[in-house]
Each structure stands twice: as structure tokens, then as C-alpha cells.
Design a protein around this motif. Structure first.
Motif, PDB file in Angstrom:
ATOM      1  N   ASP A   1       9.976  -1.606  -4.068  1.00  0.00           N
ATOM      2  CA  ASP A   1       9.672  -0.440  -3.239  1.00  0.00           C
ATOM      3  C   ASP A   1       8.199  -0.094  -3.118  1.00  0.00           C
ATOM      4  N   CYS A   2       7.361  -0.638  -3.937  1.00  0.00           N
ATOM      5  CA  CYS A   2       5.996  -0.131  -4.020  1.00  0.00           C
ATOM      6  C   CYS A   2       4.934  -1.206  -3.870  1.00  0.00           C
ATOM      7  N   ALA A   3       5.247  -2.409  -4.368  1.00  0.00           N
ATOM      8  CA  ALA A   3       4.211  -3.442  -4.449  1.00  0.00           C
ATOM      9  C   ALA A   3       3.681  -3.837  -3.074  1.00  0.00           C
ATOM     10  N   MET A   4       4.505  -3.693  -2.027  1.00  0.00           N
ATOM     11  CA  MET A   4       4.017  -4.091  -0.709  1.00  0.00           C
ATOM     12  C   MET A   4       2.821  -3.242  -0.297  1.00  0.00           C
ATOM     13  N   CYS A   5       2.718  -2.068  -0.839  1.00  0.00           N
ATOM     14  CA  CYS A   5       1.517  -1.270  -0.584  1.00  0.00           C
ATOM     15  C   CYS A   5       0.566  -1.306  -1.783  1.00  0.00           C
ATOM     16  N   HIS A   6       1.087  -0.954  -2.937  1.00  0.00           N
ATOM     17  CA  HIS A   6       0.195  -0.758  -4.081  1.00  0.00           C
ATOM     18  C   HIS A   6      -0.183  -2.061  -4.783  1.00  0.00           C
ATOM     19  N   GLY A   7       0.424  -3.173  -4.375  1.00  0.00           N
ATOM     20  CA  GLY A   7       0.101  -4.442  -5.023  1.00  0.00           C
ATOM     21  C   GLY A   7       0.864  -4.575  -6.328  1.00  0.00           C
TER      22      GLY A   7
HETATM   23  C1  HEC Z   1       3.673   2.505   2.867  1.00  0.00           C
HETATM   24  C2  HEC Z   1       2.865   2.204   1.723  1.00  0.00           C
HETATM   25  C3  HEC Z   1       3.261   2.802   0.387  1.00  0.00           C
HETATM   26  C4  HEC Z   1       4.390   2.540  -0.348  1.00  0.00           C
HETATM   27  C5  HEC Z   1       5.563   1.628   0.017  1.00  0.00           C
HETATM   28  C6  HEC Z   1       4.260   3.291  -1.573  1.00  0.00           C
HETATM   29  N1  HEC Z   1       3.090   4.005  -1.561  1.00  0.00           N
HETATM   30 FE1  HEC Z   1       2.380   5.145  -3.076  1.00  0.00          FE
HETATM   31  N2  HEC Z   1       0.834   5.751  -1.922  1.00  0.00           N
HETATM   32  C7  HEC Z   1       0.588   5.302  -0.652  1.00  0.00           C
HETATM   33  C8  HEC Z   1      -0.512   6.068  -0.093  1.00  0.00           C
HETATM   34  C9  HEC Z   1      -1.095   5.907   1.299  1.00  0.00           C
HETATM   35  C10 HEC Z   1      -0.912   6.982  -1.086  1.00  0.00           C
HETATM   36  C11 HEC Z   1      -2.018   8.037  -0.994  1.00  0.00           C
HETATM   37  C12 HEC Z   1      -1.370   9.303  -0.440  1.00  0.00           C
HETATM   38  C13 HEC Z   1      -2.362  10.415  -0.202  1.00  0.00           C
HETATM   39  O1  HEC Z   1      -2.818  11.001  -1.167  1.00  0.00           O
HETATM   40  O2  HEC Z   1      -2.650  10.660   0.964  1.00  0.00           O
HETATM   41  C14 HEC Z   1      -0.047   6.741  -2.228  1.00  0.00           C
HETATM   42  C15 HEC Z   1      -0.142   7.444  -3.420  1.00  0.00           C
HETATM   43  C16 HEC Z   1       0.628   7.187  -4.533  1.00  0.00           C
HETATM   44  C17 HEC Z   1       0.480   7.832  -5.820  1.00  0.00           C
HETATM   45  C18 HEC Z   1      -0.525   8.929  -6.175  1.00  0.00           C
HETATM   46  C19 HEC Z   1      -1.711   8.334  -6.859  1.00  0.00           C
HETATM   47  C20 HEC Z   1      -2.712   7.777  -5.893  1.00  0.00           C
HETATM   48  O3  HEC Z   1      -3.212   6.666  -6.153  1.00  0.00           O
HETATM   49  O4  HEC Z   1      -3.028   8.434  -4.889  1.00  0.00           O
HETATM   50  C21 HEC Z   1       1.413   7.288  -6.656  1.00  0.00           C
HETATM   51  C22 HEC Z   1       1.626   7.608  -8.115  1.00  0.00           C
HETATM   52  C23 HEC Z   1       2.166   6.340  -5.868  1.00  0.00           C
HETATM   53  N3  HEC Z   1       1.668   6.287  -4.607  1.00  0.00           N
HETATM   54  C24 HEC Z   1       3.205   5.595  -6.375  1.00  0.00           C
HETATM   55  C25 HEC Z   1       4.051   4.831  -5.580  1.00  0.00           C
HETATM   56  C26 HEC Z   1       5.276   4.231  -6.057  1.00  0.00           C
HETATM   57  C27 HEC Z   1       5.762   4.281  -7.500  1.00  0.00           C
HETATM   58  C28 HEC Z   1       5.857   3.626  -4.995  1.00  0.00           C
HETATM   59  C29 HEC Z   1       7.195   2.927  -4.944  1.00  0.00           C
HETATM   60  C30 HEC Z   1       8.322   3.702  -5.360  1.00  0.00           C
HETATM   61  C31 HEC Z   1       4.969   3.801  -3.855  1.00  0.00           C
HETATM   62  N4  HEC Z   1       3.897   4.549  -4.253  1.00  0.00           N
HETATM   63  C32 HEC Z   1       5.191   3.274  -2.596  1.00  0.00           C
HETATM   64  C33 HEC Z   1       1.250   4.308   0.022  1.00  0.00           C
HETATM   65  C34 HEC Z   1       2.461   3.744  -0.378  1.00  0.00           C
END
Ligand code: HEC
Length: 158
Positions: A63-69
Motif C-alpha cells: 500500500d505504501c512503497a509505490m510512493c514512499h519507496g
Molecule cells: C499516492 C502516494 C502515497 C501513498 C500510496 C502513500 N503515501 Fe504517505 N504520503 C504521501 C504524501 C504526498 C505525503 C505528504 C502529505 C502532506 O503532508 O501533504 C505523505 C505523508 C505520509 C506520512 C507523514 C510523514 C511525512 O513524511 O510527511 C506518513 C507517516 C505516511 N505518508 C505513511 C504512509 C503509509 C504507511 C502508507 C501506506 C499505508 C502511505 N503513506 C501511502 C503519499 C503517499
């Protein structure tokens, strides 16, 4: 018939592409909850354990790695496609000002371009484990635990 499909897809596409003035979306109320100071102050009740981190890592991969690596670098394919500038969690200073409660909240409900969250997909415990996992990317000593590639050997539950 054709036309119906056309309209349906136009509506769908617009849902994704059109700018969103708040009043057209009924979303503002319940689907986009606001983080309260109490949310931010929440303490993580779940200690990081190898087991919990392993479970979270699995979920993270889906769920997350595709964005967060995979490694928390913020350089997943989708993030690159969307030109998102994400924090590189391998550097803990990028999120050290955020409380566990805040991370938990964002994981649960999303924020900005991170649409939606895990609140209706994963139980609380998993979301706290995800918080632990996110923090673990920045822990030098836990490098091996966060690398996540090979330790296939320990397989606690099927
Ligand atoms: C579509 C891409 C995408 C996906 C999929 C995604 N994220 Fe994110 N995530 C983001 C973005 C963009 C932000 C920054 C949001 C902001 O503050 O505007 C963020 C912020 C966060 C933050 C807050 C800390 C930070 O670095 O700003 C956490 C914790 C986080 N994500 C965890 C997760 C987790 C765990 C998952 C999977 C369950 C996930 N994300 C899935 C795009 C994504």
C-alpha cells in the motif's frame, strides 16, 4: 448504451482529474477528518518488535512503497510519476518534529496528495506498527531490519 459508458467514464475521469471545489464533494465532512491536538498527542501503544515490523513491512509493500519507496526514501514509482516530493525517512530529521500521533493520523486518513488512508483497511495495531516501521527507516542500527529484502527465514505465522 455507448453513451452511458461514455458519461460514466467522463464522470470517473473527472473525479480524478477535475479540480475540486469543496462543495461538489460531499467528502469534506466525514471522509476528511481533521487532526485534533489530542490526535497528535496520542502515544504509540505498540512497541516495535521484529514481528510487528515484519507485518507492517508486508502491508507497506502493498500500500505504501509505490510512493514512499521500499526503503522509505520517498522515491517510489508512483511518487516519481506524480512528481511528489516526499520526505526521505532514512534521514530521521525529516520527520522528527512530527509526533507518533501525527504519523498515525496521516497513515489512518491520508493528507494532501496521500489520498485516503488505512483507517478502514487495517486495524489500529497495524497502523501503529506502520508508524514503528516508518521510524525504523531512519534508525541506523535497524538498517538490516529495514532493508526488508531477504529475511525470509523467520516466518512466524503462515
Ligand atoms: C499516492 C502516494 C502515497 C501513498 C500510496 C502513500 N503515501 Fe504517505 N504520503 C504521501 C504524501 C504526498 C505525503 C505528504 C502529505 C502532506 O503532508 O501533504 C505523505 C505523508 C505520509 C506520512 C507523514 C510523514 C511525512 O513524511 O510527511 C506518513 C507517516 C505516511 N505518508 C505513511 C504512509 C503509509 C504507511 C502508507 C501506506 C499505508 C502511505 N503513506 C501511502 C503519499 C503517499
Amino acid at each position: 448504451m455507448r453513451r452511458k459508458i461514455f458519461i460514466a467514464s467522463a464522470v470517473l475521469l473527472c473525479g480524478i482529474l477535475c479540480p475540486k471545489p469543496n462543495f461538489t464533494q460531499e467528502k469534506t465532512g466525514s471522509a476528511e477528518p481533521k487532526m485534533t491536538p489530542e490526535d497528535a498527542a496520542k502515544k504509540n501503544p505498540i512497541q516495535p518488535t521484529a514481528e510487528g515490523l515484519a507485518e507492517a513491512r508486508k502491508q507497506f509493500g502493498y500500500d505504501c512503497a509505490m510512493c514512499h519507496g521500499k526503503d522509505g526514501s520517498g522515491k517510489g514509482d508512483l511518487a516519481q510519476d506524480m512528481k511528489l516530493e516526499l520526505h526521505d525517512w532514512r534521514d530521521p530529521s525529516t520527520i522528527e518534529k512530527m509526533t507518533d500521533g501525527e504519523l498515525f493520523w496521516v497513515i489512518s486518513y491520508g493528507r494532501g496528495k496521500m489520498v485516503g488512508g488505512e483507517a478502514d483497511r487495517s486495524p489500529e495495531k497495524m497502523r501503529w506498527n506502520l508508524v514503528n516501521l516508518v521510524r525504523s527507516f531512519g534508525k541506523k542500527g535497524a538498517g538490516t531490519a529495514a532493508a526488508g529484502d531477504k529475511p525470509k527465514s523467520e516466518n512466524p505465522q503462515p
